[in-house]
Design a protein around this motif. Structure first.
Motif, PDB file in Angstrom:
ATOM      1  N   VAL A  18       0.831  -1.209   0.000  1.00  0.00           N
ATOM      2  CA  VAL A  18       0.000   0.000   0.000  1.00  0.00           C
ATOM      3  C   VAL A  18       0.863   1.256   0.000  1.00  0.00           C
ATOM      4  O   VAL A  18       0.599   2.222  -0.737  1.00  0.00           O
ATOM      5  CB  VAL A  18      -0.957  -0.016   1.207  1.00  0.00           C
ATOM      6  CG1 VAL A  18      -1.695   1.310   1.332  1.00  0.00           C
ATOM      7  CG2 VAL A  18      -1.961  -1.151   1.083  1.00  0.00           C
ATOM      8  N   LEU A  19       1.911   1.277   0.811  1.00  0.00           N
ATOM      9  CA  LEU A  19       2.784   2.451   0.862  1.00  0.00           C
ATOM     10  C   LEU A  19       3.565   2.634  -0.439  1.00  0.00           C
ATOM     11  O   LEU A  19       3.843   3.774  -0.853  1.00  0.00           O
ATOM     12  CB  LEU A  19       3.748   2.333   2.040  1.00  0.00           C
ATOM     13  CG  LEU A  19       3.106   2.369   3.425  1.00  0.00           C
ATOM     14  CD1 LEU A  19       4.157   2.171   4.509  1.00  0.00           C
ATOM     15  CD2 LEU A  19       2.354   3.673   3.652  1.00  0.00           C
ATOM     16  N   SER A  20       3.912   1.541  -1.110  1.00  0.00           N
ATOM     17  CA  SER A  20       4.608   1.656  -2.391  1.00  0.00           C
ATOM     18  C   SER A  20       3.694   2.234  -3.459  1.00  0.00           C
ATOM     19  O   SER A  20       4.133   3.038  -4.298  1.00  0.00           O
ATOM     20  CB  SER A  20       5.129   0.283  -2.827  1.00  0.00           C
ATOM     21  OG  SER A  20       6.066  -0.225  -1.901  1.00  0.00           O
ATOM     22  N   ILE A  21       2.417   1.832  -3.444  1.00  0.00           N
ATOM     23  CA  ILE A  21       1.457   2.431  -4.383  1.00  0.00           C
ATOM     24  C   ILE A  21       1.321   3.924  -4.116  1.00  0.00           C
ATOM     25  O   ILE A  21       1.277   4.748  -5.040  1.00  0.00           O
ATOM     26  CB  ILE A  21       0.088   1.740  -4.256  1.00  0.00           C
ATOM     27  CG1 ILE A  21       0.211   0.248  -4.555  1.00  0.00           C
ATOM     28  CG2 ILE A  21      -0.928   2.361  -5.208  1.00  0.00           C
ATOM     29  CD1 ILE A  21      -1.035  -0.535  -4.188  1.00  0.00           C
ATOM     30  N   THR A  22       1.248   4.288  -2.843  1.00  0.00           N
ATOM     31  CA  THR A  22       1.178   5.702  -2.481  1.00  0.00           C
ATOM     32  C   THR A  22       2.404   6.459  -2.976  1.00  0.00           C
ATOM     33  O   THR A  22       2.293   7.577  -3.504  1.00  0.00           O
ATOM     34  CB  THR A  22       1.056   5.836  -0.959  1.00  0.00           C
ATOM     35  OG1 THR A  22      -0.058   5.061  -0.499  1.00  0.00           O
ATOM     36  CG2 THR A  22       0.843   7.281  -0.555  1.00  0.00           C
ATOM     37  N   ALA A  23       3.585   5.853  -2.830  1.00  0.00           N
ATOM     38  CA  ALA A  23       4.805   6.503  -3.312  1.00  0.00           C
ATOM     39  C   ALA A  23       4.806   6.643  -4.830  1.00  0.00           C
ATOM     40  O   ALA A  23       5.311   7.638  -5.369  1.00  0.00           O
ATOM     41  CB  ALA A  23       6.029   5.705  -2.851  1.00  0.00           C
ATOM     42  N   MET A  24       4.235   5.672  -5.538  1.00  0.00           N
ATOM     43  CA  MET A  24       4.147   5.775  -6.998  1.00  0.00           C
ATOM     44  C   MET A  24       3.270   6.946  -7.410  1.00  0.00           C
ATOM     45  O   MET A  24       3.585   7.679  -8.364  1.00  0.00           O
ATOM     46  CB  MET A  24       3.603   4.468  -7.574  1.00  0.00           C
ATOM     47  CG  MET A  24       4.549   3.297  -7.510  1.00  0.00           C
ATOM     48  SD  MET A  24       3.832   1.787  -8.201  1.00  0.00           S
ATOM     49  CE  MET A  24       3.656   2.258  -9.917  1.00  0.00           C
ATOM     50  N   VAL A  25       2.158   7.143  -6.715  1.00  0.00           N
ATOM     51  CA  VAL A  25       1.281   8.270  -7.028  1.00  0.00           C
ATOM     52  C   VAL A  25       1.991   9.593  -6.754  1.00  0.00           C
ATOM     53  O   VAL A  25       1.935  10.533  -7.554  1.00  0.00           O
ATOM     54  CB  VAL A  25      -0.030   8.161  -6.235  1.00  0.00           C
ATOM     55  CG1 VAL A  25      -0.939   9.342  -6.523  1.00  0.00           C
ATOM     56  CG2 VAL A  25      -0.754   6.864  -6.581  1.00  0.00           C
ATOM     57  N   LEU A  26       2.667   9.683  -5.619  1.00  0.00           N
ATOM     58  CA  LEU A  26       3.399  10.912  -5.285  1.00  0.00           C
ATOM     59  C   LEU A  26       4.515  11.170  -6.290  1.00  0.00           C
ATOM     60  O   LEU A  26       4.769  12.333  -6.665  1.00  0.00           O
ATOM     61  CB  LEU A  26       3.975  10.797  -3.870  1.00  0.00           C
ATOM     62  CG  LEU A  26       2.958  10.755  -2.734  1.00  0.00           C
ATOM     63  CD1 LEU A  26       3.672  10.536  -1.402  1.00  0.00           C
ATOM     64  CD2 LEU A  26       2.127  12.021  -2.691  1.00  0.00           C
ATOM     65  N   ALA A  83      13.635   1.761   1.225  1.00  0.00           N
ATOM     66  CA  ALA A  83      14.050   1.294   2.554  1.00  0.00           C
ATOM     67  C   ALA A  83      13.160   1.882   3.645  1.00  0.00           C
ATOM     68  O   ALA A  83      12.773   1.181   4.597  1.00  0.00           O
ATOM     69  CB  ALA A  83      15.511   1.657   2.796  1.00  0.00           C
ATOM     70  N   ALA A  84      12.802   3.169   3.516  1.00  0.00           N
ATOM     71  CA  ALA A  84      11.912   3.791   4.502  1.00  0.00           C
ATOM     72  C   ALA A  84      10.527   3.165   4.475  1.00  0.00           C
ATOM     73  O   ALA A  84       9.885   3.022   5.525  1.00  0.00           O
ATOM     74  CB  ALA A  84      11.821   5.291   4.229  1.00  0.00           C
ATOM     75  N   ILE A  85      10.058   2.772   3.299  1.00  0.00           N
ATOM     76  CA  ILE A  85       8.751   2.103   3.192  1.00  0.00           C
ATOM     77  C   ILE A  85       8.759   0.790   3.970  1.00  0.00           C
ATOM     78  O   ILE A  85       7.827   0.477   4.721  1.00  0.00           O
ATOM     79  CB  ILE A  85       8.403   1.874   1.705  1.00  0.00           C
ATOM     80  CG1 ILE A  85       8.006   3.192   1.044  1.00  0.00           C
ATOM     81  CG2 ILE A  85       7.268   0.856   1.564  1.00  0.00           C
ATOM     82  CD1 ILE A  85       7.814   3.085  -0.459  1.00  0.00           C
ATOM     83  N   TRP A  86       9.832   0.013   3.827  1.00  0.00           N
ATOM     84  CA  TRP A  86       9.890  -1.266   4.535  1.00  0.00           C
ATOM     85  C   TRP A  86      10.035  -1.062   6.044  1.00  0.00           C
ATOM     86  O   TRP A  86       9.443  -1.817   6.830  1.00  0.00           O
ATOM     87  CB  TRP A  86      11.049  -2.098   3.995  1.00  0.00           C
ATOM     88  CG  TRP A  86      10.730  -2.760   2.688  1.00  0.00           C
ATOM     89  CD1 TRP A  86      11.092  -2.359   1.439  1.00  0.00           C
ATOM     90  CD2 TRP A  86       9.952  -3.947   2.508  1.00  0.00           C
ATOM     91  NE1 TRP A  86      10.601  -3.207   0.489  1.00  0.00           N
ATOM     92  CE2 TRP A  86       9.898  -4.207   1.117  1.00  0.00           C
ATOM     93  CE3 TRP A  86       9.310  -4.825   3.373  1.00  0.00           C
ATOM     94  CZ2 TRP A  86       9.221  -5.303   0.589  1.00  0.00           C
ATOM     95  CZ3 TRP A  86       8.628  -5.915   2.856  1.00  0.00           C
ATOM     96  CH2 TRP A  86       8.595  -6.138   1.474  1.00  0.00           C
ATOM     97  N   SER A  94      -4.811   4.997  10.351  1.00  0.00           N
ATOM     98  CA  SER A  94      -3.625   5.691   9.849  1.00  0.00           C
ATOM     99  C   SER A  94      -3.391   5.399   8.372  1.00  0.00           C
ATOM    100  O   SER A  94      -3.034   6.307   7.598  1.00  0.00           O
ATOM    101  CB  SER A  94      -2.398   5.284  10.670  1.00  0.00           C
ATOM    102  OG  SER A  94      -2.158   3.892  10.563  1.00  0.00           O
ATOM    103  N   ILE A  95      -3.600   4.141   7.951  1.00  0.00           N
ATOM    104  CA  ILE A  95      -3.421   3.807   6.533  1.00  0.00           C
ATOM    105  C   ILE A  95      -4.465   4.522   5.679  1.00  0.00           C
ATOM    106  O   ILE A  95      -4.157   5.066   4.610  1.00  0.00           O
ATOM    107  CB  ILE A  95      -3.488   2.280   6.333  1.00  0.00           C
ATOM    108  CG1 ILE A  95      -2.347   1.589   7.079  1.00  0.00           C
ATOM    109  CG2 ILE A  95      -3.413   1.935   4.849  1.00  0.00           C
ATOM    110  CD1 ILE A  95      -2.367   0.089   6.978  1.00  0.00           C
TER     111      ILE A  95
END
Length: 329
Positions: free
Chosen positions: A116-124, A150-153, A207-208
């Motif tokens: 989920v956080l990686s998808i968010t980073a792709m959008v950003l 690394a921060a995502i993990w 939070s998510i």
């Protein structure tokens, strides 16, 4: 009928743990168990091909969105594998203590959060590339992309740690008599009965959802600010709109199970007399359908969207890609 034969000293939760299979019709249970298997086959057929393609080519490894996409595909593949492993353990009737079960649940939560956080980073990343195309490469080199992954993990590890810690604390005080490591069943028998674990899971899900809403708000602001400037006009911007649509379709599919889970947690908090059968149905649908669906669709959505990956897929499956015919004047 079996409830009349059980020990009268058992609590309602213990009776439900022994008889929960009887609340779900056999045909419905088979359909719910078939969804993760189909998703696993769909992912296994295409995700390794895309990962090998991205990681083997230097030009693709030097682009941020491909690195983030590889992280999404890798997280989704491992998440579905963990889901299949958990399903096989439960179908085989293997009993597990709280520590192996906690490790299994923790790894699944880490992999889901990373996706989920990686998808968010792709959008950003796409928003930043559209907003500042000339400064994009200077402000966001590949080295920073590695740090972002690394921060995502790291953030994915800390995000579910509180809920898993509460789970271990709960079972250390009142050990479960059945030792079934089934997330839908644990949602009914553990989360709804233990208030600290219930609150920690509610905060994690909230939070998510808050992160996803912030990303959606940022995209809407970016769209309306650049709409009149001509950024969204032309063929290139048309592809950018299509890419944004795929990103947010994926985010929406990842948002739905969290929203349903949050509603279930709030219902359990407001009503202690909630029907366990209804809660079990909601948990089964969330875990076996809603959580798995975006994982199965992601490689096909992104694989057919990006040109380099689309050409690879057509070649790998021996399909003839339709070509455009240019008229001769």
């Amino acid at each position: 009928l079996s409830s009349n034969l059980t020990n009268s000293s058992e609590t309602p939760a213990e009776m439900f743990a022994h008889e929960w299979h009887g609340f779900i019709p056999t045909c419905h249970m088979r359909v719910l168990q078939l969804c993760p298997i189909l998703a696993f086959l769909a992912i296994l057929m295409i995700t390794p091909v895309l990962l090998v393609r991205i990681l083997s080519r230097v030009d693709l490894r030097q682009q941020t969105h491909y690195l983030l996409l590889a992280n999404v595909l890798f997280s989704d593949l491992l998440f579905v594998c963990m889901n299949i492993l958990s399903a096989c353990i439960n179908l085989a009737g293997v009993l597990m203590t709280e520590w192996p079960c906690a490790v299994l649940l923790f790894l699944s939560a880490v992999l889901y959060s990373s996706g989920v956080l990686s998808i968010t980073a792709m959008v950003l990343d796409t928003c930043f590339a559209v907003l500042a195309p000339f400064r994009y490469l200077a402000l966001w080199p590949v080295s920073r992309t590695h740090g972002a992954i690394a921060a995502i993990w790291i953030f994915s590890v800390f995000l579910p740690a509180a809920a898993i810690g509460m789970f271990l604390w709960y079972h250390s005080m009142t050990p479960c008599a059945l030792h079934l490591c089934s997330l839908p069943l644990l949602m009914v028998l553990t989360v709804s009965l233990f208030r600290p674990l219930h609150v920690s899971m509610l905060l994690t899900v909230t939070s998510i959802i808050f992160i996803l809403l912030l990303v959606l708000s940022g995209y809407l602001i970016l769209y309306f600010c650049t709409r009149s400037s001509g950024v969204w006009k032309g063929e290139t911007s048309s592809r950018a709109r299509g890419t944004f649509f795929i990103h947010y379709l994926h985010l929406f599919l990842a948002f739905c199970p969290l929203l349903v889970l949050m509603i279930e947690l709030m219902l359990c908090q407001n009503s202690q007399t909630m029907d366990p059968k209804a809660s079990l149905w909601m948990s089964l649908v969330v875990c076996n359908v809603l959580l798995i669906l975006p994982k199965a669709l992601a490689p096909y959505l992104y694989g057919l969207r990006y040109r380099e990956l689309c050409n690879l897929l057509f070649q790998f499956f021996h399909l003839n890609k339709p070509t455009t015919i240019t008229p001769v004047i």
